[in-house]
Enzyme design. Structure first.
Site, PDB file in Angstrom:
ATOM      1  N   ARG A  28      19.855  84.366 -48.029  1.00 16.13           N
ATOM      2  CA  ARG A  28      20.323  83.040 -49.412  1.00 16.13           C
ATOM      3  C   ARG A  28      21.660  83.009 -48.389  1.00 16.13           C
ATOM      4  NH1 ARG A  28      15.837  84.382 -50.914  1.00 16.13           N
ATOM      5  NH2 ARG A  28      14.901  83.926 -52.904  1.00 16.13           N
ATOM      6  N   GLU A  60      18.538  73.257 -50.699  1.00 20.60           N
ATOM      7  CA  GLU A  60      17.391  73.156 -49.872  1.00 20.60           C
ATOM      8  C   GLU A  60      16.682  72.116 -51.375  1.00 20.60           C
ATOM      9  OE1 GLU A  60      15.662  77.518 -49.914  1.00 20.60           O
ATOM     10  OE2 GLU A  60      17.743  78.182 -48.812  1.00 20.60           O
ATOM     11  N   HIS A  95      13.498  77.677 -44.630  1.00 22.77           N
ATOM     12  CA  HIS A  95      13.196  78.394 -45.544  1.00 22.77           C
ATOM     13  C   HIS A  95      12.206  78.836 -45.242  1.00 22.77           C
ATOM     14  CE1 HIS A  95      15.019  80.208 -49.146  1.00 22.77           C
ATOM     15  NE2 HIS A  95      14.454  81.090 -49.230  1.00 22.77           N
TER      16      HIS A  95
END
Length: 312
Positions: free
Chosen positions: A231, A260, A279
């Protein structure tokens, strides 16, 4: 029962065995794009949340009057207002689906890409040049793993195949647990000082938010690389950018960020010693199959009146 599968942007759920099982007991609709307004979910008793792609705010939950069950894939519910769900009597259930082999593999892939300068070499050849950098190997280097959970242990297993020395730190990690994973337990500061590659696999929470701050980044070698597939907020982003810009560390491979999607023109996108991925650690063929099975298990248990695992 009417069940909505949300945010299946990869069109992956339809062919899974979990969805086939679920269709035998429930009416299932798969949303392959954002559902839009809350009215689109009217009449659905349950939604399967695809990781953290939809924010379940208090306002949204108040508009989903038919909702009784949120089936959350993965191990985190950062995006769900749990208090609001509880107040409305909505169960937020865990469909963990195991852990992400994809995140572990990506961490090693980012380390290889950085150390062997694969993207830069690729770009050079595509442009018609023939770059011949002298690069580093992972073989017998030192890897520091921050967070030796399921993903971290799989990273350690892969690193052992490269004959790396593996150091590991976790707030509750024991010597025996580290040894069983093929690692040595190490104080976090010492891990940062000694490692050629530092790979982040901690869970985000109050204890780990900003864990790798300016002081700790400053402990790393100027030849060391930082990898984060866990993260973004575990690493203090501004401090990392400053260290990369000043070449106080050699580079970073990042799959996760404070915000994001990463905004266009973000300072990280301007740095030559960074490899960025959007991601992509968890969305893989096997991950979707496992999430679909776990989600089906939760919904079927709920239909049968059995207890389901919950986020508290």
């Amino acid at each position: 029962m009417k069940v909505a599968i949300l945010d299946d942007i990869h069109h992956a759920y339809e062919s899974t065995s979990g969805i086939r099982r679920l269709r035998q007991r429930a009416e299932v609709r798969i949303f392959t794009a954002p559902f839009g307004t809350p009215e689109a979910l009217a009449g659905f008793d349950a939604v399967v949340a695809n990781r953290e792609r939809t924010m379940f705010t208090r306002r949204l939950l108040e508009q989903l009057s038919d909702l009784r069950l949120i089936v959350q894939t993965g191990n985190h519910a950062y995006h769900i207002d749990l208090a609001a769900a509880d107040a409305r009597g909505v169960i937020v259930a865990k469909a963990t689906g195991g852990f992400s082999y994809g995140a572990a593999e990506l961490a090693i892939g980012l380390a290889l890409s950085l150390m062997r300068q694969i993207p830069a070499s690729h770009d050079g050849v595509k442009r018609g040049t023939w770059p011949t950098p002298c690069t580093q190997v992972l073989h017998q280097k030192t890897l520091g793993i921050v967070g030796l959970g399921h993903v971290g242990r799989h990273v350690a297993k892969i690193a052992n195949a490269f004959e790396m020395r593996v150091l590991a730190w976790g707030p509750r990690l024991t010597d025996d647990a580290a040894r069983m994973a093929g690692a040595e337990r190490c104080d976090l500061d010492d891990l940062l000082r000694l490692s050629d590659v530092v790979s982040i696999h901690a869970t985000l929470g109050p204890e780990s938010h900003g864990l790798i701050d300016a002081r700790r980044i400053g402990l790393m070698r100027p030849t060391a690389f930082l990898i984060n597939t866990a993260r973004g907020p575990i690493v203090h982003e501004e401090s990392l950018i400053a260290a990369l810009r000043d070449a106080r560390i050699a580079g970073a491979g990042l799959d996760v960020f404070d915000r994001e999607p990463l905004p266009a023109g973000h300072p990280l996108t301007m740095l030559p010693n960074v490899i960025l991925t959007p991601h992509i650690g968890w969305p893989t063929d096997e991950a979707y199959e496992r999430f679909a099975d776990a989600a089906a298990d939760v919904v079927l248990a709920y239909l049968d009146g059995r207890e389901v695992p919950r986020f508290r």
